[in-house]
Design a protein around this motif. Structure first.
Motif, PDB file in Angstrom:
ATOM      1  N   GLY A  62       0.716  -1.152  -0.084  1.00 34.95           N
ATOM      2  CA  GLY A  62      -0.006  -0.045   0.018  1.00 34.95           C
ATOM      3  C   GLY A  62       0.805   1.090   0.007  1.00 34.95           C
ATOM      4  O   GLY A  62       1.891   1.106   0.288  1.00 34.95           O
ATOM      5  N   PRO A  63       0.168   2.406  -0.310  1.00 35.99           N
ATOM      6  CA  PRO A  63       0.896   3.889   0.044  1.00 35.99           C
ATOM      7  C   PRO A  63       1.726   4.028   0.939  1.00 35.99           C
ATOM      8  O   PRO A  63       2.796   4.577   0.829  1.00 35.99           O
ATOM      9  N   LYS A  86       0.225   9.386  -6.483  1.00 37.33           N
ATOM     10  CA  LYS A  86      -1.022   8.519  -7.091  1.00 37.33           C
ATOM     11  C   LYS A  86      -0.883   8.690  -8.763  1.00 37.33           C
ATOM     12  O   LYS A  86      -0.539   9.616  -9.238  1.00 37.33           O
ATOM     13  N   TYR A  91      -0.037   3.976  -6.833  1.00 37.29           N
ATOM     14  CA  TYR A  91       1.051   4.719  -6.101  1.00 37.29           C
ATOM     15  C   TYR A  91       2.248   4.303  -6.066  1.00 37.29           C
ATOM     16  O   TYR A  91       2.606   3.093  -5.960  1.00 37.29           O
ATOM     17  N   THR A 107       2.799   0.354  -5.690  1.00 35.27           N
ATOM     18  CA  THR A 107       1.868  -0.508  -5.309  1.00 35.27           C
ATOM     19  C   THR A 107       0.707  -0.254  -6.280  1.00 35.27           C
ATOM     20  O   THR A 107       0.294   0.763  -6.664  1.00 35.27           O
ATOM     21  N   ALA A 109      -2.570  -0.578  -5.040  1.00 36.88           N
ATOM     22  CA  ALA A 109      -3.633   0.032  -4.103  1.00 36.88           C
ATOM     23  C   ALA A 109      -3.302   1.309  -3.926  1.00 36.88           C
ATOM     24  O   ALA A 109      -2.375   1.862  -3.853  1.00 36.88           O
ATOM     25  N   LYS A 110      -4.554   2.143  -3.939  1.00 33.26           N
ATOM     26  CA  LYS A 110      -4.520   3.539  -3.836  1.00 33.26           C
ATOM     27  C   LYS A 110      -4.957   3.941  -2.510  1.00 33.26           C
ATOM     28  O   LYS A 110      -4.791   5.150  -2.019  1.00 33.26           O
ATOM     29  N   LYS A 111      -5.309   3.109  -1.564  1.00 40.10           N
ATOM     30  CA  LYS A 111      -5.604   3.382  -0.195  1.00 40.10           C
ATOM     31  C   LYS A 111      -5.017   2.137   0.662  1.00 40.10           C
ATOM     32  O   LYS A 111      -4.747   1.109   0.277  1.00 40.10           O
ATOM     33  N   ASP A 112      -4.567   2.602   1.725  1.00 45.20           N
ATOM     34  CA  ASP A 112      -3.988   1.574   2.657  1.00 45.20           C
ATOM     35  C   ASP A 112      -5.151   1.115   3.584  1.00 45.20           C
ATOM     36  O   ASP A 112      -6.195   1.544   3.926  1.00 45.20           O
ATOM     37  N   ASN A 113      -4.985  -0.427   3.619  1.00 41.40           N
ATOM     38  CA  ASN A 113      -5.693  -1.193   4.278  1.00 41.40           C
ATOM     39  C   ASN A 113      -5.030  -1.642   5.905  1.00 41.40           C
ATOM     40  O   ASN A 113      -5.868  -2.409   6.561  1.00 41.40           O
TER      41      ASN A 113
END
Length: 210
Positions: A62-63, A86, A91, A107, A109-113
């Motif tokens: 993730g970011p 982004k 990202y 990554t 993913a554009k948002k962190d989980n």
């Protein structure tokens, strides 16, 4: 159109050795960056200038993890070429290590989980070549299996789960543009690839050792 094959490769990229002018400094940098167990280092004063024709890319979760790796590299002396940001695909950011090697951390993913980690999902060696199709066929002839292919622009080879790094091909100028650097360069690539077969050099002068 992309093509994909699923058969196992009979040969593979088993190691990447970076040739550096200051071995102790390089060890310190890559330990701080967090990839010291995934690469090898060798002292070399072989002349090189400009773009060396390759980059190493890390795929992470993730970011926040992208930022953690890039921040660690910059704190250890790296120079940012493209700040982490982004994009349509996710990202990522690009930097040059003190020894001259260019790294990309990204990554999808554009948002962190979750919180940032120092885990690496995948490492890919991107080499810039004059003719992607010809070089792809050269490597197929050496026993590698194509996993992905996008015409004359990009090709990626299959790698066993035990391999620390995948190999992918870009057009030379296309890779330089992706990394944010001028395409011109001369001299040694300052990288040696370790393989499961015999020693050879490819069409663009990248050297493989057994």
């Amino acid at each position: 159109m992309a093509t994909t094959t699923s058969s196992a490769s009979t040969a593979s990229l088993s190691s990447v050795t970076l040739e550096v002018a200051d071995l102790d400094a390089a060890h310190r940098f890559y330990s701080a960056f967090g990839v010291d167990t995934r690469i090898r280092l060798r002292a070399s004063e072989t002349p090189t200038e400009g773009f060396r024709g390759f980059a190493l890319a890390l795929t992470v979760s993730g970011p926040a993890t992208v930022d953690a790796f890039v921040d660690a590299a910059v704190s250890a002396g790296a120079t940012v070429l493209k700040p982490a940001a982004k994009s349509l695909w996710g990202y990522g950011g690009v930097f040059r290590a003190p020894d001259g090697t260019i790294w990309k951390v990204a990554t999808s993913a554009k948002k962190d989980n979750g919180p940032a980690t120092r885990e690496i999902d995948e490492m890919v060696l991107l080499i810039g070549v004059d003719d992607v199709k010809a070089t792809k066929e050269f490597y197929v002839g050496r026993g590698l299996t194509v996993a992905k292919s996008f015409g004359g622009k990009y090709a990626e080879f299959a790698a066993p789960a035990s391999s620390p790094v995948k190999l992918a091909l870009y057009k030379h100028r296309g890779l330089a543009k992706e990394l944010g650097v001028p395409a011109d360069g001369s001299g040694s690539h300052r990288i040696v690839l370790g393989g499961t077969g015999s020693a050879f050099a490819d069409l663009d002068g990248f050297v493989w050792e057994a």
